[in-house]
Design a protein around this motif. Structure first.
Motif, PDB file in Angstrom:
ATOM      1  N   SER A 109       5.352   1.306   0.123  1.00 17.70           N
ATOM      2  CA  SER A 109       4.329   2.104   0.814  1.00 17.70           C
ATOM      3  C   SER A 109       2.989   1.402   0.887  1.00 17.70           C
ATOM      4  CB  SER A 109       4.166   3.451   0.092  1.00 17.70           C
ATOM      5  OG  SER A 109       3.814   3.250  -1.272  1.00 17.70           O
ATOM      6  N   MET A 110       2.806   0.325   0.124  1.00 17.70           N
ATOM      7  CA  MET A 110       1.536  -0.411   0.178  1.00 17.70           C
ATOM      8  C   MET A 110       1.382  -1.185   1.485  1.00 17.70           C
ATOM      9  SD  MET A 110      -0.375   0.077  -2.560  1.00 17.70           S
ATOM     10  CE  MET A 110      -1.358  -1.378  -2.888  1.00 17.70           C
ATOM     11  N   ARG A 111       2.424  -1.178   2.344  1.00 18.67           N
ATOM     12  CA  ARG A 111       2.296  -1.814   3.655  1.00 18.67           C
ATOM     13  C   ARG A 111       1.452  -0.984   4.623  1.00 18.67           C
ATOM     14  NH1 ARG A 111       8.040  -1.925   3.164  1.00 18.67           N
ATOM     15  NH2 ARG A 111       8.818  -3.898   2.317  1.00 18.67           N
ATOM     16  N   ALA A 112       1.281   0.299   4.342  1.00 22.39           N
ATOM     17  CA  ALA A 112       0.569   1.191   5.260  1.00 22.39           C
ATOM     18  C   ALA A 112      -0.817   0.632   5.599  1.00 22.39           C
ATOM     19  CB  ALA A 112       0.455   2.582   4.645  1.00 22.39           C
ATOM     20  N   ARG A 113      -1.169   0.682   6.890  1.00 25.73           N
ATOM     21  CA  ARG A 113      -2.438   0.120   7.351  1.00 25.73           C
ATOM     22  C   ARG A 113      -3.425   1.265   7.617  1.00 25.73           C
ATOM     23  NH1 ARG A 113      -1.803  -5.144   8.781  1.00 25.73           N
ATOM     24  NH2 ARG A 113      -3.712  -5.078  10.040  1.00 25.73           N
ATOM     25  N   ASP A 114      -4.005   1.783   6.550  1.00 28.53           N
ATOM     26  CA  ASP A 114      -4.925   2.914   6.698  1.00 28.53           C
ATOM     27  C   ASP A 114      -6.183   2.760   5.854  1.00 28.53           C
ATOM     28  OD1 ASP A 114      -3.682   3.187   4.269  1.00 28.53           O
ATOM     29  OD2 ASP A 114      -2.757   5.132   4.693  1.00 28.53           O
ATOM     30  N   ILE A 115      -6.506   1.543   5.442  1.00 28.35           N
ATOM     31  CA  ILE A 115      -7.755   1.306   4.707  1.00 28.35           C
ATOM     32  C   ILE A 115      -8.603   0.317   5.506  1.00 28.35           C
ATOM     33  CG2 ILE A 115      -8.806   0.393   2.605  1.00 28.35           C
ATOM     34  CD1 ILE A 115      -6.589   1.464   0.997  1.00 28.35           C
ATOM     35  N   ASP A 116      -9.588   0.840   6.190  1.00 28.88           N
ATOM     36  CA  ASP A 116     -10.503   0.029   7.011  1.00 28.88           C
ATOM     37  C   ASP A 116      -9.752  -0.869   7.980  1.00 28.88           C
ATOM     38  OD1 ASP A 116     -12.572   1.201   5.630  1.00 28.88           O
ATOM     39  OD2 ASP A 116     -12.736  -0.413   4.171  1.00 28.88           O
ATOM     40  N   GLY A 117      -8.680  -0.351   8.574  1.00 29.82           N
ATOM     41  CA  GLY A 117      -7.939  -1.106   9.571  1.00 29.82           C
ATOM     42  C   GLY A 117      -6.953  -2.105   9.022  1.00 29.82           C
ATOM     43  N   GLY A 118      -6.875  -2.266   7.741  1.00 26.99           N
ATOM     44  CA  GLY A 118      -5.948  -3.211   7.128  1.00 26.99           C
ATOM     45  C   GLY A 118      -4.977  -2.488   6.217  1.00 26.99           C
ATOM     46  N   SER A 119      -4.045  -3.225   5.643  1.00 25.36           N
ATOM     47  CA  SER A 119      -3.044  -2.632   4.770  1.00 25.36           C
ATOM     48  C   SER A 119      -3.634  -2.335   3.389  1.00 25.36           C
ATOM     49  CB  SER A 119      -1.839  -3.564   4.622  1.00 25.36           C
ATOM     50  OG  SER A 119      -2.194  -4.718   3.874  1.00 25.36           O
ATOM     51  N   ARG A 120      -2.972  -1.443   2.688  1.00 26.07           N
ATOM     52  CA  ARG A 120      -3.398  -1.114   1.330  1.00 26.07           C
ATOM     53  C   ARG A 120      -3.264  -2.340   0.425  1.00 26.07           C
ATOM     54  NH1 ARG A 120      -0.130   4.709   0.912  1.00 26.07           N
ATOM     55  NH2 ARG A 120      -1.195   5.683   2.701  1.00 26.07           N
ATOM     56  N   MET A 121      -2.217  -3.142   0.655  1.00 27.08           N
ATOM     57  CA  MET A 121      -1.999  -4.338  -0.149  1.00 27.08           C
ATOM     58  C   MET A 121      -3.129  -5.338   0.043  1.00 27.08           C
ATOM     59  SD  MET A 121       0.347  -5.370  -2.301  1.00 27.08           S
ATOM     60  CE  MET A 121      -0.792  -6.167  -3.422  1.00 27.08           C
ATOM     61  N   ALA A 122      -3.585  -5.485   1.284  1.00 25.02           N
ATOM     62  CA  ALA A 122      -4.689  -6.413   1.566  1.00 25.02           C
ATOM     63  C   ALA A 122      -5.968  -5.956   0.869  1.00 25.02           C
ATOM     64  CB  ALA A 122      -4.914  -6.525   3.070  1.00 25.02           C
ATOM     65  N   ALA A 123      -6.223  -4.650   0.878  1.00 25.26           N
ATOM     66  CA  ALA A 123      -7.412  -4.122   0.204  1.00 25.26           C
ATOM     67  C   ALA A 123      -7.339  -4.372  -1.293  1.00 25.26           C
ATOM     68  CB  ALA A 123      -7.548  -2.627   0.494  1.00 25.26           C
ATOM     69  N   LYS A 174      -5.874 -15.690  -9.357  1.00 30.79           N
ATOM     70  CA  LYS A 174      -5.957 -15.468  -7.907  1.00 30.79           C
ATOM     71  C   LYS A 174      -4.709 -15.993  -7.201  1.00 30.79           C
ATOM     72  CE  LYS A 174     -11.002 -15.563  -7.353  1.00 30.79           C
ATOM     73  NZ  LYS A 174     -12.134 -16.270  -6.715  1.00 30.79           N
ATOM     74  N   THR A 175      -4.209 -17.123  -7.649  1.00 30.89           N
ATOM     75  CA  THR A 175      -3.000 -17.682  -7.046  1.00 30.89           C
ATOM     76  C   THR A 175      -1.814 -16.756  -7.235  1.00 30.89           C
ATOM     77  OG1 THR A 175      -3.813 -19.928  -7.452  1.00 30.89           O
ATOM     78  CG2 THR A 175      -1.450 -19.677  -7.043  1.00 30.89           C
ATOM     79  N   ALA A 176      -1.724 -16.148  -8.443  1.00 34.08           N
ATOM     80  CA  ALA A 176      -0.622 -15.225  -8.708  1.00 34.08           C
ATOM     81  C   ALA A 176      -0.729 -13.981  -7.832  1.00 34.08           C
ATOM     82  CB  ALA A 176      -0.623 -14.835 -10.188  1.00 34.08           C
ATOM     83  N   VAL A 177      -1.936 -13.459  -7.642  1.00 35.99           N
ATOM     84  CA  VAL A 177      -2.133 -12.262  -6.815  1.00 35.99           C
ATOM     85  C   VAL A 177      -1.795 -12.555  -5.354  1.00 35.99           C
ATOM     86  CG1 VAL A 177      -3.880 -10.666  -5.936  1.00 35.99           C
ATOM     87  CG2 VAL A 177      -3.835 -11.228  -8.360  1.00 35.99           C
ATOM     88  N   ALA A 178      -2.110 -13.752  -4.883  1.00 32.72           N
ATOM     89  CA  ALA A 178      -1.885 -14.105  -3.479  1.00 32.72           C
ATOM     90  C   ALA A 178      -0.409 -14.080  -3.108  1.00 32.72           C
ATOM     91  CB  ALA A 178      -2.473 -15.483  -3.194  1.00 32.72           C
ATOM     92  N   THR A 179       0.493 -14.226  -4.087  1.00 29.45           N
ATOM     93  CA  THR A 179       1.933 -14.273  -3.786  1.00 29.45           C
ATOM     94  C   THR A 179       2.552 -12.886  -3.623  1.00 29.45           C
ATOM     95  OG1 THR A 179       2.521 -14.260  -6.154  1.00 29.45           O
ATOM     96  CG2 THR A 179       2.123 -16.400  -5.124  1.00 29.45           C
ATOM     97  N   LEU A 180       1.800 -11.810  -3.909  1.00 26.40           N
ATOM     98  CA  LEU A 180       2.379 -10.464  -3.906  1.00 26.40           C
ATOM     99  C   LEU A 180       2.637  -9.965  -2.487  1.00 26.40           C
ATOM    100  CD1 LEU A 180       0.198  -8.771  -6.682  1.00 26.40           C
ATOM    101  CD2 LEU A 180       2.543  -9.607  -6.891  1.00 26.40           C
ATOM    102  N   ALA A 181       3.745  -9.232  -2.332  1.00 28.32           N
ATOM    103  CA  ALA A 181       4.072  -8.592  -1.053  1.00 28.32           C
ATOM    104  C   ALA A 181       4.730  -7.247  -1.347  1.00 28.32           C
ATOM    105  CB  ALA A 181       5.021  -9.469  -0.245  1.00 28.32           C
TER     106      ALA A 181
END
Length: 421
Positions: free
Chosen positions: A50-64, A118-125
């Protein structure tokens, strides 16, 4: 004139600097070790589908979440040991049993390598299930050991999908261990059920819940919680009250936590020397649904059962925590070898559980004990609760009397002048 002002300002600045140096000599060297245990924080991130949802300032929850983590990692204080744990980040299948084990430590709790984290966080999907309960249990283990402050910051956008392991019950079990671990929760665009669950998790451990709908809110709030871990706090000590004073634990000045079942009595013992004053307070929290109209009673009793003083408070369902306190000054003695008096503290609550609510573990109880040098004379405290305030009351009464006389005399004089004219 200007030269004099500048000279005066310079002298004031010099005096201020010297005063600061005298007042805070231990702060002279930045980063100097102070012997205290390092605070620990673990960020627990929901990486479910569900973190794929794009409802936080036009981007996905995962990106936020990733942006917030990067900003927080840059601003984390040097003294904080930080780790990152994920839930729902690895298993993509539909097997519930396997999905509910999907929690892993992405970055171990310890001195922070910002680039590595930061590198470890960048790999998350966004991937799988939402096993909040299992992740909290693992996070508590990650933070085990040491005497410093420990804090879990949980970021999720949905309910736990691994019932019957209720994450709220897991949080209560963690709190019942008395290890001083706080869980703060943040809900990304939460619905009512998610909000209730995350609030319950936070309340069980004395943490906070925050609803987040924008990137900046998420970054700011996570940063505040990480910085808060570095603040000096008093860590409560777990204790276990007895069913009678004779078997009660002996407590010194400090902050204590315990669990008290519905309608149960808990007893504790405190020694008070002549010339000292016992100040104590207790708070009992309703961390589950309870019936309205409840109360808590705190009594100070001698070892022979005679009541010395009591404090009590009642509630009607509008608050989740109810507190009361008392003070007991022990009169000074001319005998230098006079023994201390053992005071028995009894805590009783009149909470009753709602329909279908579990009665175990007991309700969270926090007890503060402070034994200080008493006032001189000790009996002055009992003067209707006013102490030396009697002097102020007397002055106010006298001032009111004089003001009344003057006002009456002026009123009569004005009436007399009006009649004459």
């Amino acid at each position: 004139m200007i030269t004099r002002q500048r000279l005066a300002a310079g002298v004031c600045a010099l005096l201020a600097a010297l005063t600061a140096g005298l007042a805070f000599p231990t702060a002279a060297t930045a980063g100097e070790p102070d012997g205290k245990a390092a605070p620990k924080v673990e960020l627990v991130l929901d990486v479910s589908g569900s973190m794929r949802a794009r409802d936080i300032d036009g981007g996905s929850r995962m990106a936020a979440a990733k942006q917030a983590f990067n900003e927080v990692l840059d601003a984390t204080p040097e003294e904080v040991q930080l780790g990152i744990r994920t839930l729902g980040a690895n298993y993509r299948g539909n097997d519930r049993k396997t999905g509910c084990k999907d929690t892993a430590q992405l970055y171990p709790v310890g001195p922070l390598d910002r680039t590595g984290a930061k590198t470890a966080v960048a790999t998350l999907a966004p991937t799988g299930w939402t096993p909040i309960g299992p992740a909290l249990l693992k996070a508590a283990t990650d933070l085990d050991g040491g005497d410093g402050t420990r804090r879990i910051v949980l970021i999720s956008d949905g309910e736990d999908t691994c019932q019957p392991l209720d994450p709220c019950e897991v949080a209560r079990e963690i709190a019942a261990k008395g290890i001083g671990l706080t869980i703060d929760t943040l809900g990304l665009v939460p619905d009512a059920k998610t909000r209730d669950q995350l609030s319950c998790i936070a309340d069980a451990t004395g943490g906070t819940y925050t609803s987040v709908r924008h990137k900046e809110e998420l970054s700011d709030r996570v940063g505040q919680l990480v910085e808060r871990a570095a603040d000096p706090v008093v860590t409560p000590v777990a204790t276990e009250g007895a069913g009678a004073c004779a078997n009660a634990p002996s407590l010194k000045s400090g902050l204590y936590t315990d669990r008290e079942e519905f309608g149960q009595q808990r007893w504790y013992r405190v020694d008070v020397n002549p010339g000292q004053e016992l100040r104590t307070s207790v708070s009992v929290a309703a961390d589950r649904a309870v019936n309205p109209d409840y109360g808590v009673l705190l009594r100070a009793v001698t070892v022979h059962g005679r009541e010395i003083v009591r404090g009590e408070s009642a509630g009607n369902g509008r608050t989740d925590v109810i507190s009361t306190g008392l003070r007991y000054p022990k009169q000074d003695s001319d005998d230098d070898n006079a023994p201390a008096e053992t005071v028995c503290l009894q805590v009783t609550n009149s909470f009753s559980p709602g329909a279908g609510v579990k009665t175990t573990p007991g309700l969270p109880l926090e007890l503060t004990v402070d034994v200080v040098d008493g006032p001189d004379p000790a009996s002055d405290v009992a003067a209707f609760g006013l102490g030396r305030g009697w002097w102020l009351l007397g002055v106010l009464v006298l001032a009111g009397f004089v003001a009344g006389l003057l006002w009456g005399w002026l009123s009569r004089w004005r009436v007399a002048v009006w009649r004459t004219n």
